[in-house]
Design an enzyme around this catalytic site. Structure first.
Site, PDB file in Angstrom:
ATOM      1  N   ALA A   3       0.859  -1.199   0.000  1.00 35.62           N
ATOM      2  CA  ALA A   3       0.000   0.000   0.000  1.00 35.62           C
ATOM      3  C   ALA A   3       0.890   1.242   0.000  1.00 35.62           C
ATOM      4  CB  ALA A   3      -0.960  -0.008   1.181  1.00 35.62           C
ATOM      5  N   LEU A   4       1.826   1.246  -0.929  1.00 35.53           N
ATOM      6  CA  LEU A   4       2.897   2.258  -0.949  1.00 35.53           C
ATOM      7  C   LEU A   4       2.369   3.647  -1.253  1.00 35.53           C
ATOM      8  CD1 LEU A   4       5.709   0.320  -2.863  1.00 35.53           C
ATOM      9  CD2 LEU A   4       5.226   0.382  -0.413  1.00 35.53           C
ATOM     10  N   HIS A   8       6.792   6.000   1.556  1.00 35.66           N
ATOM     11  CA  HIS A   8       7.588   4.794   1.313  1.00 35.66           C
ATOM     12  C   HIS A   8       8.609   5.036   0.210  1.00 35.66           C
ATOM     13  CE1 HIS A   8       3.722   2.843   2.830  1.00 35.66           C
ATOM     14  NE2 HIS A   8       4.623   2.334   3.650  1.00 35.66           N
ATOM     15  N   ASP A 130       6.657   5.910  12.106  1.00 29.20           N
ATOM     16  CA  ASP A 130       6.505   4.849  13.107  1.00 29.20           C
ATOM     17  C   ASP A 130       7.685   4.941  14.069  1.00 29.20           C
ATOM     18  OD1 ASP A 130       4.114   3.571  12.024  1.00 29.20           O
ATOM     19  OD2 ASP A 130       5.394   3.106  10.320  1.00 29.20           O
TER      20      ASP A 130
END
Lengths: 277, 277
Positions: A3-4, A8, A130
């Site tokens: 799900a780039l 990313h 993250d």
């Protein structure tokens, strides 16, 4: 996990600048989902991911392992029934994002250790969005004596500050309008910090809580048909991930949080007194 | 862990036959000891170990890491206070030797993962005498997708059958005389098994229990000033390490046990329907 998005691809481009060859893994990792979570619903967009990576001209190989290849002993989401080798980073996995998802960082550390063993990279690239994942994985690399240099790449944002995320696709235009609240809240908290001064947690987080409460009330008042809700705001030491009641002079820290905009949970963070996780 | 004997040197020689270079690690690993166990008392014989390895003409390098190098996050024996990355092989670590030592195989898997990451060997050599350790580490290598071939080398024995062990040095001559009881017991159990036949656990283990009971009684009757005591006998499937009530036709299994001879705990094992762990 695929799900780039542009965030990313930024990692891929950064890796290509710094390395001779770049391997991108795409693997939706069962071990980081609990039975009640969205493993089956997690977006899988292999065709567009593939096209983006080809377009980027930065990717040497894509690693697309099967679940059975990554988990030779099998994998079930019910932790009590799991068997096989797992990697856990004790002391950094139970707080923050680990509170609602106590299984999460064990799943992440385990799958990343496996991917490292397959690819044997000299450098590994992760997104600062993250933040806790970066801290956990940097500790894993250090503790397991893996010969890998980790790079944490700053969060890519929309022009209004919203951090890019695979989950932003779930936002309606009305939700998207208010989704910057977490970015604004964390920015306001960060703005309270003057370098080389001691600060109380309350003093730092006060403007952040105020912004989130205000947006939540506005959304309610306007009757937009969805709710905005704070999950948590956090101020932790960057090494230990323990919540700080006082930020010391020059102490490296992470300001982070999670909010629900409708049913979509968004996270974001900024660094204090440090440039890279 | 050092305290090298001929069994260890057999591994080194076997490695030298099969590999271009051989690295021997000597490291008494805190993480596999509990607070009440003998970490401080564990034999450390570096000078004679070094001499044996030089004599063997088979060792290319000796790895002698410090505790602080192996555990960058620190290591305490109190598991509730531990921090950092640990590797656990779930499903194979809680039974047999894991019953009295629930922390043991987590400590072993963690330190071996680290040693692997330092040395990056193509092959790794372990002694079959620690049968459960071989099964745990083979599973770790497979599950973590480590590019390493594991070899489990048959147990080296004295001429009367006693398995070589660093702990045999603790036996007085009287203890040494009877210390073969576990070898004899497991041999007798193995002798009951006719290939391609189903056997009941009870039928297999009966002669083993008989031998151990007999030796224990003899030692008591002779008033030798020490006791012989069975800890356990075990018959497990070689893959799952689950205790077998029935050994199937051709089913690969491990016959093993532990006995106390005086204060010294001895272990031994034999394989059924398979040649290497």
């Amino acid at each position: 996990m695929g799900a780039l998005h542009e965030g990313h691809l930024e990692l891929v481009k950064k890796a290509r600048e710094e390395c001779d060859a770049v391997v991108v893994s795409i693997f939706v990792n069962p071990a980081q989902f609990a039975p009640h979570e969205d493993l089956d619903q997690y977006p899988r967009t292999l065709e567009t991911d593939y096209a983006s990576l080809v377009d980027s001209k930065s990717c040497s190989a894509i690693l697309l392992p099967k679940v059975s290849e990554m988990y030779p002993s099998g994998i079930t989401l019910d932790r009590t029934q799991q068997r096989g080798a797992f990697v856990e980073v004790v002391g950094l996995s139970h707080q923050m994002e680990g509170i609602p998802r106590p299984h999460f960082f064990r799943g992440v550390a385990t799958v990343v250790a496996k991917l490292f063993n397959i690819v044997q990279p000299d450098r590994a690239y992760f997104g600062q969005k993250d933040a806790q994942q970066c801290v956990v994985l940097r500790a894993m690399i250090r503790d397991l004596l893996l010969p890998i240099t980790m790079r944490a790449i700053p969060t890519r944002r929309e022009s209004d500050g919203l951090a890019l995320s695979s989950r932003n696709r779930y936002l309606t235009p009305e939700m998207r309008n208010v989704a910057t609240l977490l970015y604004k809240a964390i920015s306001a908290a960060k703005a309270t910090i003057v370098s080389d001064t001691v600060h109380d947690r309350e003093e730092i987080l006060k403007p952040a809580y105020a912004i989130i409460n205000q947006v939540a009330e506005d959304v309610k008042a306007q009757g937009l048909g969805f709710e905005v809700k704070l999950d948590y705001l956090s101020l932790v030491d960057v090494e230990t991930l323990t919540e700080l009641q006082v930020l010391g002079k020059g102490q490296a820290a992470i300001l982070s949080g999670a909010v629900y905009v409708g049913g979509t949970r968004l996270i974001d963070n900024m660094l204090i007194n440090t440039d890279e996780l």
